[in-house]
Design a protein around this motif. Structure first.
Motif, PDB file in Angstrom:
ATOM      1  N   ALA A 127      33.453  53.381  32.638  1.00 59.91           N
ATOM      2  CA  ALA A 127      33.438  53.924  30.787  1.00 59.91           C
ATOM      3  C   ALA A 127      32.356  55.506  30.698  1.00 59.91           C
ATOM      4  O   ALA A 127      33.390  56.408  29.998  1.00 59.91           O
ATOM      5  N   LEU A 128      31.254  55.188  31.495  1.00 65.19           N
ATOM      6  CA  LEU A 128      30.491  56.580  32.091  1.00 65.19           C
ATOM      7  C   LEU A 128      31.296  57.294  31.901  1.00 65.19           C
ATOM      8  O   LEU A 128      31.313  58.346  31.923  1.00 65.19           O
ATOM      9  N   ALA A 129      32.037  57.369  33.485  1.00 63.70           N
ATOM     10  CA  ALA A 129      32.736  58.485  34.223  1.00 63.70           C
ATOM     11  C   ALA A 129      33.683  59.126  33.044  1.00 63.70           C
ATOM     12  O   ALA A 129      34.385  60.281  32.727  1.00 63.70           O
ATOM     13  N   ASN A 130      34.506  58.365  32.298  1.00 62.18           N
ATOM     14  CA  ASN A 130      35.396  58.903  31.798  1.00 62.18           C
ATOM     15  C   ASN A 130      35.318  58.994  30.598  1.00 62.18           C
ATOM     16  O   ASN A 130      35.497  60.230  29.978  1.00 62.18           O
ATOM     17  N   LEU A 131      33.622  59.138  30.016  1.00 69.17           N
ATOM     18  CA  LEU A 131      33.169  59.996  29.346  1.00 69.17           C
ATOM     19  C   LEU A 131      32.512  61.080  29.037  1.00 69.17           C
ATOM     20  O   LEU A 131      31.936  62.146  28.153  1.00 69.17           O
ATOM     21  N   GLY A 132      33.162  61.626  30.554  1.00 68.51           N
ATOM     22  CA  GLY A 132      32.055  62.701  31.589  1.00 68.51           C
ATOM     23  C   GLY A 132      30.918  63.082  31.722  1.00 68.51           C
ATOM     24  O   GLY A 132      30.578  64.159  32.126  1.00 68.51           O
ATOM     25  N   PHE A 133      30.250  61.728  32.088  1.00 66.40           N
ATOM     26  CA  PHE A 133      29.350  62.200  32.394  1.00 66.40           C
ATOM     27  C   PHE A 133      29.547  62.048  33.955  1.00 66.40           C
ATOM     28  O   PHE A 133      30.155  61.798  34.686  1.00 66.40           O
ATOM     29  N   ARG A 134      28.443  62.592  34.528  1.00 74.58           N
ATOM     30  CA  ARG A 134      28.727  63.153  35.978  1.00 74.58           C
ATOM     31  C   ARG A 134      28.450  61.750  36.755  1.00 74.58           C
ATOM     32  O   ARG A 134      27.563  60.929  36.326  1.00 74.58           O
ATOM     33  N   PRO A 135      28.741  61.410  37.726  1.00 76.83           N
ATOM     34  CA  PRO A 135      29.111  60.089  38.437  1.00 76.83           C
ATOM     35  C   PRO A 135      27.225  60.148  39.203  1.00 76.83           C
ATOM     36  O   PRO A 135      26.615  58.081  38.663  1.00 76.83           O
ATOM     37  N   ALA A 136      26.551  61.051  39.222  1.00 78.78           N
ATOM     38  CA  ALA A 136      25.087  60.336  39.884  1.00 78.78           C
ATOM     39  C   ALA A 136      24.610  59.858  38.215  1.00 78.78           C
ATOM     40  O   ALA A 136      23.241  58.944  38.371  1.00 78.78           O
ATOM     41  N   GLU A 137      24.391  60.557  37.629  1.00 79.88           N
ATOM     42  CA  GLU A 137      23.658  60.182  35.746  1.00 79.88           C
ATOM     43  C   GLU A 137      24.587  58.545  35.131  1.00 79.88           C
ATOM     44  O   GLU A 137      23.570  57.822  34.967  1.00 79.88           O
ATOM     45  N   ALA A 138      26.040  58.696  35.717  1.00 83.21           N
ATOM     46  CA  ALA A 138      26.957  57.455  35.102  1.00 83.21           C
ATOM     47  C   ALA A 138      26.112  56.351  36.064  1.00 83.21           C
ATOM     48  O   ALA A 138      25.572  55.334  35.367  1.00 83.21           O
ATOM     49  N   SER A 139      25.520  56.286  37.326  1.00 87.44           N
ATOM     50  CA  SER A 139      25.394  55.325  38.480  1.00 87.44           C
ATOM     51  C   SER A 139      23.981  55.104  37.989  1.00 87.44           C
ATOM     52  O   SER A 139      23.657  53.698  37.571  1.00 87.44           O
ATOM     53  N   ALA A 140      23.404  56.206  37.554  1.00 89.03           N
ATOM     54  CA  ALA A 140      21.766  55.320  37.302  1.00 89.03           C
ATOM     55  C   ALA A 140      22.005  54.944  35.790  1.00 89.03           C
ATOM     56  O   ALA A 140      20.891  54.345  36.250  1.00 89.03           O
ATOM     57  N   ALA A 141      22.555  55.371  35.231  1.00 86.54           N
ATOM     58  CA  ALA A 141      21.877  54.866  34.023  1.00 86.54           C
ATOM     59  C   ALA A 141      22.545  53.450  33.854  1.00 86.54           C
ATOM     60  O   ALA A 141      22.056  52.659  33.093  1.00 86.54           O
ATOM     61  N   VAL A 142      24.088  52.896  33.811  1.00 83.20           N
ATOM     62  CA  VAL A 142      24.645  52.022  34.583  1.00 83.20           C
ATOM     63  C   VAL A 142      23.267  50.766  35.232  1.00 83.20           C
ATOM     64  O   VAL A 142      23.151  49.602  34.813  1.00 83.20           O
ATOM     65  N   ALA A 143      23.116  51.501  36.478  1.00 79.97           N
ATOM     66  CA  ALA A 143      22.047  50.824  37.529  1.00 79.97           C
ATOM     67  C   ALA A 143      20.819  50.091  36.840  1.00 79.97           C
ATOM     68  O   ALA A 143      20.077  49.265  36.535  1.00 79.97           O
ATOM     69  N   ALA A 144      20.105  51.468  35.967  1.00 74.55           N
ATOM     70  CA  ALA A 144      18.645  50.622  35.216  1.00 74.55           C
ATOM     71  C   ALA A 144      19.153  49.583  33.678  1.00 74.55           C
ATOM     72  O   ALA A 144      18.715  48.976  33.611  1.00 74.55           O
ATOM     73  N   ALA A 145      20.431  50.070  32.988  1.00 74.45           N
ATOM     74  CA  ALA A 145      21.044  49.218  32.005  1.00 74.45           C
ATOM     75  C   ALA A 145      21.435  47.370  32.051  1.00 74.45           C
ATOM     76  O   ALA A 145      20.716  46.552  32.304  1.00 74.45           O
ATOM     77  N   ASN A 146      21.818  47.349  33.918  1.00 74.34           N
ATOM     78  CA  ASN A 146      22.055  46.489  34.026  1.00 74.34           C
ATOM     79  C   ASN A 146      20.140  45.681  34.725  1.00 74.34           C
ATOM     80  O   ASN A 146      20.733  44.286  34.992  1.00 74.34           O
ATOM     81  N   GLU A 147      20.156  46.681  35.358  1.00 72.28           N
ATOM     82  CA  GLU A 147      18.407  46.080  35.743  1.00 72.28           C
ATOM     83  C   GLU A 147      17.798  45.300  34.605  1.00 72.28           C
ATOM     84  O   GLU A 147      17.014  44.226  34.603  1.00 72.28           O
ATOM     85  N   GLU A 148      17.506  46.278  33.699  1.00 66.00           N
ATOM     86  CA  GLU A 148      17.287  45.048  32.091  1.00 66.00           C
ATOM     87  C   GLU A 148      17.935  44.399  31.726  1.00 66.00           C
ATOM     88  O   GLU A 148      16.910  43.662  31.230  1.00 66.00           O
ATOM     89  N   LEU A 149      19.399  44.067  31.429  1.00 63.77           N
ATOM     90  CA  LEU A 149      20.123  43.424  30.929  1.00 63.77           C
ATOM     91  C   LEU A 149      19.852  41.835  31.199  1.00 63.77           C
ATOM     92  O   LEU A 149      20.373  40.942  31.107  1.00 63.77           O
ATOM     93  N   GLY A 150      20.174  41.993  32.927  1.00 64.10           N
ATOM     94  CA  GLY A 150      20.323  41.670  33.689  1.00 64.10           C
ATOM     95  C   GLY A 150      21.474  40.847  33.951  1.00 64.10           C
ATOM     96  O   GLY A 150      23.260  41.730  33.751  1.00 64.10           O
ATOM     97  N   PRO A 151      22.312  40.041  35.775  1.00 64.82           N
ATOM     98  CA  PRO A 151      23.804  39.811  35.562  1.00 64.82           C
ATOM     99  C   PRO A 151      24.563  39.474  34.822  1.00 64.82           C
ATOM    100  O   PRO A 151      25.647  39.478  34.945  1.00 64.82           O
ATOM    101  N   ASP A 152      23.966  38.760  33.708  1.00 69.49           N
ATOM    102  CA  ASP A 152      24.819  37.950  32.263  1.00 69.49           C
ATOM    103  C   ASP A 152      25.242  39.118  31.666  1.00 69.49           C
ATOM    104  O   ASP A 152      25.261  38.494  30.489  1.00 69.49           O
ATOM    105  N   ALA A 153      24.911  40.222  30.901  1.00 70.23           N
ATOM    106  CA  ALA A 153      25.081  41.133  30.437  1.00 70.23           C
ATOM    107  C   ALA A 153      26.854  41.179  30.162  1.00 70.23           C
ATOM    108  O   ALA A 153      27.791  41.889  31.150  1.00 70.23           O
TER     109      ALA A 153
END
Length: 198
Positions: free
Chosen positions: A157-183
């Protein structure tokens, strides 16, 4: 352009894997780091890819993170660094370590990889100075790309919104870590967007 593959890990060797995607087997060259992270044969995997077309054939390279793929692209932009040499470098240095070595001008670190002599290591350090970003940023960009589930969909979704792959990957990894596996996907995308916008 093949940007990523999701399928079943059918075969694994010292320098490549075969991913079965709905009955079609794709041979993918990968770094030792990526190969070690994939898990057992028969399991579902998702790898980001880079396709190189040469006179003598097409080669598909696979990566476990957007940061690793971006480092590969930068490395192969240096004269004398082909795909296999770039993978050898990424097998001994993750993207953060590579960025740190280049920012320090540490050609000896880069020369630890098989097939990289002192002259080539010096050329890599000279040509990539300032191009890989800060070591801290490269470390974030090198976070493992989520494989399947809401995290992979959020990355898409972030890639489709125009974020660079590195930015999208870092943001999703950080969000996933904060929210946990059941997010949920919705929660992941919202938080990842907030983190990417900072």
């Amino acid at each position: 352009m093949i940007a990523r593959l999701t399928g079943i890990l059918a075969e694994a060797a010292a320098d490549h894997i075969v991913i079965d995607v709905q009955g079609v087997g794709y041979q993918v060259q990968a770094s030792a780091r990526t190969l070690d992270a994939l898990g057992p044969i028969g399991g579902e995997v998702m790898v980001l890819t880079e396709l190189q077309v040469r006179e003598d054939g097409w080669t598909l390279f696979g990566f476990g993170s957007a940061g690793e793929r971006e480092a590969f692209r930068q490395l192969t932009s240096v004269q004398g660094v082909g795909g296999r040499v770039a993978l050898a470098i990424l097998s001994v240095l993750d993207p953060a370590e590579l960025a740190a070595a280049i920012s320090r001008g540490d050609k000896a670190m880069v020369a630890r990889a098989n097939g990289v002599g002192p002259k080539l290591a010096q050329r890599i350090v000279n040509e990539l100075a300032g191009k890989l970003g800060s070591p801290a940023l490269a470390g974030t960009a090198g976070a493992a790309t989520p494989r399947g589930g809401p995290a992979a969909d959020a990355l898409s979704a972030l890639a489709n919104l125009g974020f660079r792959p590195a930015e999208a990957s870092a943001a999703v990894a950080a969000a996933n870590e904060e929210l946990g596996p059941d997010a949920s996907l919705d929660a992941l995308v919202r938080l990842a967007l907030r983190k990417a916008a900072k």
